[in-house]
Write a protein that holds these residues in place. Structure first.
Motif, PDB file in Angstrom:
ATOM      1  N   ASN A  12     -16.569  -5.227  -0.947  1.00 22.82           N
ATOM      2  CA  ASN A  12     -15.649  -5.286  -2.086  1.00 22.82           C
ATOM      3  C   ASN A  12     -14.534  -6.290  -1.798  1.00 22.82           C
ATOM      4  O   ASN A  12     -13.401  -5.930  -1.519  1.00 22.82           O
ATOM      5  CB  ASN A  12     -15.090  -3.895  -2.368  1.00 22.82           C
ATOM      6  CG  ASN A  12     -14.248  -3.847  -3.631  1.00 22.82           C
ATOM      7  OD1 ASN A  12     -13.960  -4.882  -4.238  1.00 22.82           O
ATOM      8  ND2 ASN A  12     -13.853  -2.657  -4.030  1.00 22.82           N
TER       9      ASN A  12
ATOM     10  N   ARG B  82     -12.945  -8.351  -3.708  1.00 27.30           N
ATOM     11  CA  ARG B  82     -11.815  -8.305  -4.634  1.00 27.30           C
ATOM     12  C   ARG B  82     -10.898  -7.118  -4.334  1.00 27.30           C
ATOM     13  O   ARG B  82      -9.674  -7.234  -4.403  1.00 27.30           O
ATOM     14  CB  ARG B  82     -12.334  -8.188  -6.065  1.00 27.30           C
ATOM     15  CG  ARG B  82     -11.973  -9.359  -6.925  1.00 27.30           C
ATOM     16  CD  ARG B  82     -12.423  -9.078  -8.346  1.00 27.30           C
ATOM     17  NE  ARG B  82     -13.678  -9.750  -8.649  1.00 27.30           N
ATOM     18  CZ  ARG B  82     -13.765 -11.025  -8.992  1.00 27.30           C
ATOM     19  NH1 ARG B  82     -12.681 -11.777  -9.049  1.00 27.30           N
ATOM     20  NH2 ARG B  82     -14.916 -11.563  -9.261  1.00 27.30           N
ATOM     21  N   GLY B  83     -11.506  -5.984  -3.977  1.00 28.00           N
ATOM     22  CA  GLY B  83     -10.715  -4.807  -3.660  1.00 28.00           C
ATOM     23  C   GLY B  83      -9.845  -5.033  -2.427  1.00 28.00           C
ATOM     24  O   GLY B  83      -8.662  -4.689  -2.414  1.00 28.00           O
TER      25      GLY B  83
ATOM     26  N   THR C 224      -7.082  -7.376  -3.281  1.00 25.80           N
ATOM     27  CA  THR C 224      -6.076  -6.708  -4.115  1.00 25.80           C
ATOM     28  C   THR C 224      -5.130  -5.867  -3.252  1.00 25.80           C
ATOM     29  O   THR C 224      -3.912  -5.918  -3.416  1.00 25.80           O
ATOM     30  CB  THR C 224      -6.773  -5.810  -5.157  1.00 25.80           C
ATOM     31  OG1 THR C 224      -7.623  -6.618  -5.969  1.00 25.80           O
ATOM     32  CG2 THR C 224      -5.761  -5.103  -6.044  1.00 25.80           C
ATOM     33  N   LEU C 225      -5.690  -5.107  -2.311  1.00 26.95           N
ATOM     34  CA  LEU C 225      -4.854  -4.293  -1.424  1.00 26.95           C
ATOM     35  C   LEU C 225      -3.966  -5.176  -0.546  1.00 26.95           C
ATOM     36  O   LEU C 225      -2.784  -4.904  -0.353  1.00 26.95           O
ATOM     37  CB  LEU C 225      -5.731  -3.418  -0.520  1.00 26.95           C
ATOM     38  CG  LEU C 225      -6.183  -2.071  -1.063  1.00 26.95           C
ATOM     39  CD1 LEU C 225      -7.135  -1.411  -0.075  1.00 26.95           C
ATOM     40  CD2 LEU C 225      -4.975  -1.171  -1.298  1.00 26.95           C
TER      41      LEU C 225
ATOM     42  N   PHE D 137      -1.217  -6.630  -2.596  1.00 30.07           N
ATOM     43  CA  PHE D 137      -0.228  -5.606  -2.892  1.00 30.07           C
ATOM     44  C   PHE D 137       0.730  -5.446  -1.710  1.00 30.07           C
ATOM     45  O   PHE D 137       1.953  -5.392  -1.868  1.00 30.07           O
ATOM     46  CB  PHE D 137      -0.924  -4.279  -3.184  1.00 30.07           C
ATOM     47  CG  PHE D 137       0.002  -3.129  -3.435  1.00 30.07           C
ATOM     48  CD1 PHE D 137       0.457  -2.858  -4.711  1.00 30.07           C
ATOM     49  CD2 PHE D 137       0.436  -2.314  -2.386  1.00 30.07           C
ATOM     50  CE1 PHE D 137       1.322  -1.792  -4.954  1.00 30.07           C
ATOM     51  CE2 PHE D 137       1.296  -1.260  -2.613  1.00 30.07           C
ATOM     52  CZ  PHE D 137       1.737  -0.996  -3.903  1.00 30.07           C
TER      53      PHE D 137
ATOM     54  N   ARG E 232     -20.146   3.509  -3.798  1.00 31.22           N
ATOM     55  CA  ARG E 232     -19.562   2.391  -4.545  1.00 31.22           C
ATOM     56  C   ARG E 232     -20.036   2.422  -5.995  1.00 31.22           C
ATOM     57  O   ARG E 232     -19.259   2.188  -6.920  1.00 31.22           O
ATOM     58  CB  ARG E 232     -19.946   1.065  -3.908  1.00 31.22           C
ATOM     59  CG  ARG E 232     -19.337   0.885  -2.516  1.00 31.22           C
ATOM     60  CD  ARG E 232     -19.440  -0.584  -2.151  1.00 31.22           C
ATOM     61  NE  ARG E 232     -19.313  -0.838  -0.737  1.00 31.22           N
ATOM     62  CZ  ARG E 232     -18.213  -1.330  -0.165  1.00 31.22           C
ATOM     63  NH1 ARG E 232     -17.152  -1.562  -0.891  1.00 31.22           N
ATOM     64  NH2 ARG E 232     -18.180  -1.576   1.120  1.00 31.22           N
TER      65      ARG E 232
ATOM     66  N   GLU F 288       6.659  -1.383  -8.665  1.00 27.52           N
ATOM     67  CA  GLU F 288       5.702  -2.245  -9.369  1.00 27.52           C
ATOM     68  C   GLU F 288       6.037  -2.260 -10.856  1.00 27.52           C
ATOM     69  O   GLU F 288       6.623  -1.334 -11.381  1.00 27.52           O
ATOM     70  CB  GLU F 288       4.285  -1.688  -9.210  1.00 27.52           C
ATOM     71  CG  GLU F 288       3.859  -1.459  -7.796  1.00 27.52           C
ATOM     72  CD  GLU F 288       3.865  -2.741  -7.021  1.00 27.52           C
ATOM     73  OE1 GLU F 288       3.205  -3.683  -7.473  1.00 27.52           O
ATOM     74  OE2 GLU F 288       4.548  -2.805  -5.985  1.00 27.52           O
TER      75      GLU F 288
ATOM     76  N   PHE G 187      -3.668  -4.203 -10.464  1.00 24.27           N
ATOM     77  CA  PHE G 187      -4.030  -3.714  -9.129  1.00 24.27           C
ATOM     78  C   PHE G 187      -5.224  -2.767  -9.225  1.00 24.27           C
ATOM     79  O   PHE G 187      -6.198  -2.904  -8.487  1.00 24.27           O
ATOM     80  CB  PHE G 187      -2.819  -3.000  -8.515  1.00 24.27           C
ATOM     81  CG  PHE G 187      -3.119  -2.255  -7.250  1.00 24.27           C
ATOM     82  CD1 PHE G 187      -3.100  -2.901  -6.028  1.00 24.27           C
ATOM     83  CD2 PHE G 187      -3.419  -0.895  -7.278  1.00 24.27           C
ATOM     84  CE1 PHE G 187      -3.381  -2.214  -4.852  1.00 24.27           C
ATOM     85  CE2 PHE G 187      -3.698  -0.198  -6.119  1.00 24.27           C
ATOM     86  CZ  PHE G 187      -3.681  -0.864  -4.904  1.00 24.27           C
TER      87      PHE G 187
ATOM     88  N   GLY H 113      -8.478  -4.621  -9.864  1.00 20.29           N
ATOM     89  CA  GLY H 113      -8.910  -5.381  -8.694  1.00 20.29           C
ATOM     90  C   GLY H 113      -9.444  -4.480  -7.599  1.00 20.29           C
ATOM     91  O   GLY H 113     -10.454  -4.774  -6.961  1.00 20.29           O
ATOM     92  N   LEU H 114      -8.758  -3.353  -7.399  1.00 18.46           N
ATOM     93  CA  LEU H 114      -9.163  -2.411  -6.360  1.00 18.46           C
ATOM     94  C   LEU H 114     -10.598  -1.949  -6.574  1.00 18.46           C
ATOM     95  O   LEU H 114     -11.346  -1.725  -5.622  1.00 18.46           O
ATOM     96  CB  LEU H 114      -8.217  -1.216  -6.397  1.00 18.46           C
ATOM     97  CG  LEU H 114      -8.308  -0.198  -5.279  1.00 18.46           C
ATOM     98  CD1 LEU H 114      -7.956  -0.841  -3.957  1.00 18.46           C
ATOM     99  CD2 LEU H 114      -7.375   0.968  -5.558  1.00 18.46           C
ATOM    100  N   PHE H 115     -10.979  -1.820  -7.814  1.00 21.59           N
ATOM    101  CA  PHE H 115     -12.335  -1.382  -8.136  1.00 21.59           C
ATOM    102  C   PHE H 115     -13.316  -2.540  -8.166  1.00 21.59           C
ATOM    103  O   PHE H 115     -14.463  -2.390  -8.599  1.00 21.59           O
ATOM    104  CB  PHE H 115     -12.350  -0.592  -9.458  1.00 21.59           C
ATOM    105  CG  PHE H 115     -11.928   0.840  -9.281  1.00 21.59           C
ATOM    106  CD1 PHE H 115     -10.607   1.157  -9.014  1.00 21.59           C
ATOM    107  CD2 PHE H 115     -12.847   1.863  -9.335  1.00 21.59           C
ATOM    108  CE1 PHE H 115     -10.202   2.465  -8.816  1.00 21.59           C
ATOM    109  CE2 PHE H 115     -12.463   3.187  -9.141  1.00 21.59           C
ATOM    110  CZ  PHE H 115     -11.141   3.481  -8.882  1.00 21.59           C
ATOM    111  N   GLY H 116     -12.855  -3.714  -7.718  1.00 21.73           N
ATOM    112  CA  GLY H 116     -13.766  -4.828  -7.501  1.00 21.73           C
ATOM    113  C   GLY H 116     -14.115  -5.621  -8.742  1.00 21.73           C
ATOM    114  O   GLY H 116     -15.040  -6.437  -8.713  1.00 21.73           O
ATOM    115  N   LEU H 117     -13.365  -5.385  -9.837  1.00 23.75           N
ATOM    116  CA  LEU H 117     -13.705  -6.120 -11.055  1.00 23.75           C
ATOM    117  C   LEU H 117     -12.868  -7.380 -11.208  1.00 23.75           C
ATOM    118  O   LEU H 117     -11.712  -7.429 -10.776  1.00 23.75           O
ATOM    119  CB  LEU H 117     -13.503  -5.228 -12.285  1.00 23.75           C
ATOM    120  CG  LEU H 117     -14.742  -4.422 -12.666  1.00 23.75           C
ATOM    121  CD1 LEU H 117     -14.968  -3.320 -11.668  1.00 23.75           C
ATOM    122  CD2 LEU H 117     -14.602  -3.860 -14.067  1.00 23.75           C
TER     123      LEU H 117
END
Ligand SMILES: Nc1ncnc2c1ncn2[C@@H]1O[C@H](COP(=O)(O)OP(=O)(O)O)[C@@H](O)[C@H]1O
Ligand SMILES: [Mg+2]
Lengths: 261, 311
Positions: free
Chosen positions: A10, A12-13, A16-17, A20, B77, B96, B104, B107-111
């Motif tokens: 992942n 992108r995940g 993203t973290l 952040f 996943r 935030e 966020f 993105g965290l979920f990979g999209l």
């Protein structure tokens, strides 16, 4: 509704973290840069200029320049530990970790993002201190590439340690305990301000039980071409620390310790 | 995945916490595509535990959980990217901004980023105007809607809402119900937990009743309400009575409050005209009354009844 299969990693995940965390650091940029830079300047004024002029050279290096690697690492150690620890402890404490735990992010990716972000910040701070130091002491870096890689490795090792502390900690005090009460004293006694060869026995022998000595020595080697111990011992110590942390992290991953009931 | 298999399939799921507390006895449950299923149960029933296991927050005990045909452990996943979770507690960051935090989540979920989708979600939840506000500046109601927006950011197919209206006032509760219906109309499968019978009745296509870690039954809402929906009628009399008059002996009436109140427990489904019939009869007997009051049986009473039925 048909969905494409989820990628094996992942990316992108993780990004993203990481992003952040870096934004969180940016919000506190001033306090996190000003404090270590100011302390470093004070060290240089006191030890480099005032006292250092009486000390002369150590191993053929002017005292002001001699203390630079250790001072950089002092900041990198403590910042890596506390930033990584706070980074994972805060969402545990506030409950927002639920979102990350419910996301298609593996524990390995989670660690990569948090530790990567904390290590990045420490490396940046370390470099800022290095550039600040140049105002006070002439600095020649014997092996710049080694210096940079070593810095990254130290930042990674201590951020990983910090991450583990942040997972295990049950309160804010625990987060501060290791950096303030363990690592800082060990660093002061670990050859930041002196070469351990200057110590009388038995203090010299006792110092050899302090792993920080080996880690600082390797960094000093990259600057001055010499250290208290051989570069390989330093690298070995560092890699040993990383291996130990990875083993503990793997254990946490396997059991979900403190993250999952 | 085919469209006729269940969205969520839980088979023999158990959970015992490290403390030794058995939070879930073996639970079997299927959630159909596009339905709203309410998990109804008092505090401590195991609702949050059940949801948390499906979402990956709590390690499962025995049993198997499939989301859209994927195992929650082996295919975590695939299952997690399909699930949106709105937790019971208002866990939010503080510094935030609203828009950053939904970005966020996505993105965290990979999209990959989709500003249009995020805008639609925020508009739908009346948060678009607040997109640049920091979360700590939001009211409690807005924070709850923000948690929903975060859960919707990655376009899940299955949405879990853990007690979405607990502690929310009546008007906001109606808004929330409207919102949940709109989501269902968009094709979302929804599992919500609640300890309000009215909420289950109002919202759900089917209701699962959970008590002490045991899923007592899962039924169509209308059918269940027929069975469960007992009401109590209390008639406050003008003059106290010594005993229930013989003329009223067909009713299973009870005298309360020193003879000032006549109380009747009845099932509106079985006898929908109970209230007017009894009142007419009281009039014929010239029994004056000052006030009447009807109320739903409490959840606890209903559970006691259900557990008795089961055994
Ligand atoms: N982490 C935990 N450790 C031990 N017991 C827990 C834990 N979390 C919940 N429980 C217990 O499990 C039971 C079910 O809790 P929960 O799933 O939160 O119920 P609900 O959401 O229906 O109110 C409760 O008795 C609760 O005290
Ligand atoms: Mg709950």
């Amino acid at each position: 509704m048909s969905r494409p299969a989820f990628p094996r990693f992942n990316t992108r995940g993780v990004w993203t973290l990481y992003h952040f965390e870096m934004m969180r650091f940016r919000r506190t940029l001033w306090q996190s840069v000003v404090a270590p830079v100011l302390t470093t300047i004070l060290y240089f004024v006191v030890f480099g200029a005032a006292i250092g002029s009486r000390i002369g050279e150590i191993d053929g290096v002017a005292y002001g320049a001699f203390i630079v690697p250790g001072l950089i690492l002092l900041t990198v150690f403590t910042q890596s530990l506390s930033n990584a620890a706070f980074g994972i402890y805060m969402p545990r404490f506030s409950g927002t970790i639920y979102e990350t735990l419910s996301a298609p992010v593996s524990f390995f990716e989670l660690i990569l993002a948090y530790v990567g972000a904390a290590a990045t910040k420490s490396v940046i701070l370390g470099l800022i201190i290095l550039f600040t130091a140049r105002w006070f002491a002439p600095i020649d870096i014997a092996y710049p590439l080694l210096m940079l890689s070593y810095l990254v490795l130290v930042a990674f090792a201590f951020s990983l340690t910090g991450f583990i502390i942040g997972i295990i900690a049950e309160g804010f005090e625990a987060l501060q305990f290791v950096p303030m009460l363990l690592v800082t004293p060990l660093t002061f006694l670990g050859g930041v301000f002196y070469s351990i060869d200057m110590l009388p026995e038995p203090w010299r022998a006792i110092s050899l039980f302090n792993p920080i000595v080996y880690i600082v020595s390797g960094f000093r080697y990259s600057f001055h071409g010499s250290g208290d111990v051989s570069l390989w011992i330093s690298l070995g110590t560092l890699l040993g620390l990383i291996t130990l942390c990875l083993a503990i992290a793997a254990r946490i991953i396997h059991t979900g310790y403190r993250l999952k009931q | 995945m085919s469209t006729d298999n269940p969205m969520l399939s839980i088979q023999g799921l158990t959970k015992t916490y490290a403390s030794g507390h058995v939070a879930l006895k073996p639970v079997d449950l299927e959630v159909r595509r596009g339905e709203i299923l309410a998990l109804l149960g008092p505090n401590g029933a195991g609702k949050t535990t059940l949801i948390s296991i499906v979402c990956g927050l709590v390690n499962p005990g025995e049993g198997r959980v499939l989301v859209d045909g994927h195992d929650i452990l082996a295919g975590y996943r695939e299952t997690r990217v399909r699930i949106g979770l709105v937790p019971q507690e208002l866990h939010t960051d503080m510094f935030e901004t609203v828009l950053d935090t939904v970005r966020f989540s996505r993105g965290l979920f990979g999209l990959k980023p989709d500003p249009d989708h995020l805008r639609r979600v925020l508009e739908d939840l009346s948060l678009w105007e607040k997109r640049d506000s920091r979360i700590m500046a939001l009211s409690g109601g807005m924070k709850r809607r923000l948690l929903i927006a975060k859960a919707l950011a990655h376009e899940p197919a299955l949405l879990f809402l853990d007690e979405p209206t607990a502690g929310v006032d009546v008007e906001l509760r109606r808004d929330m119900w409207g919102l949940i219906r709109r989501l269902r109309d968009q094709g979302m499968t929804i599992v919500l937990t609640t300890h309000y019978i009215e909420e289950a009745e109002e919202m759900a296509d089917r209701v699962g009743v959970i008590h002490k870690g045991e899923l007592l039954l899962v039924e169509e809402t209308a059918a269940l309400m027929k069975r469960l929906g007992r009401r109590t009628l209390r008639v406050h009399l003008a003059e106290p009575l010594e005993r229930v008059p013989d003329e009223l002996s067909d009713w299973s009436l009870e005298l309360e409050d020193g003879g000032m109140v006549l109380s009747l427990s009845f099932s509106p489904a079985e006898a929908p005209d109970s209230v007017p019939r009894l009142l007419r009869q009281l009039n014929q007997l010239d029994l004056g009354f000052a006030d009447i009051h009807t109320s739903q049986s409490s959840l606890e009473e209903i559970f006691v009844e259900l557990v008795r039925e089961q055994s």
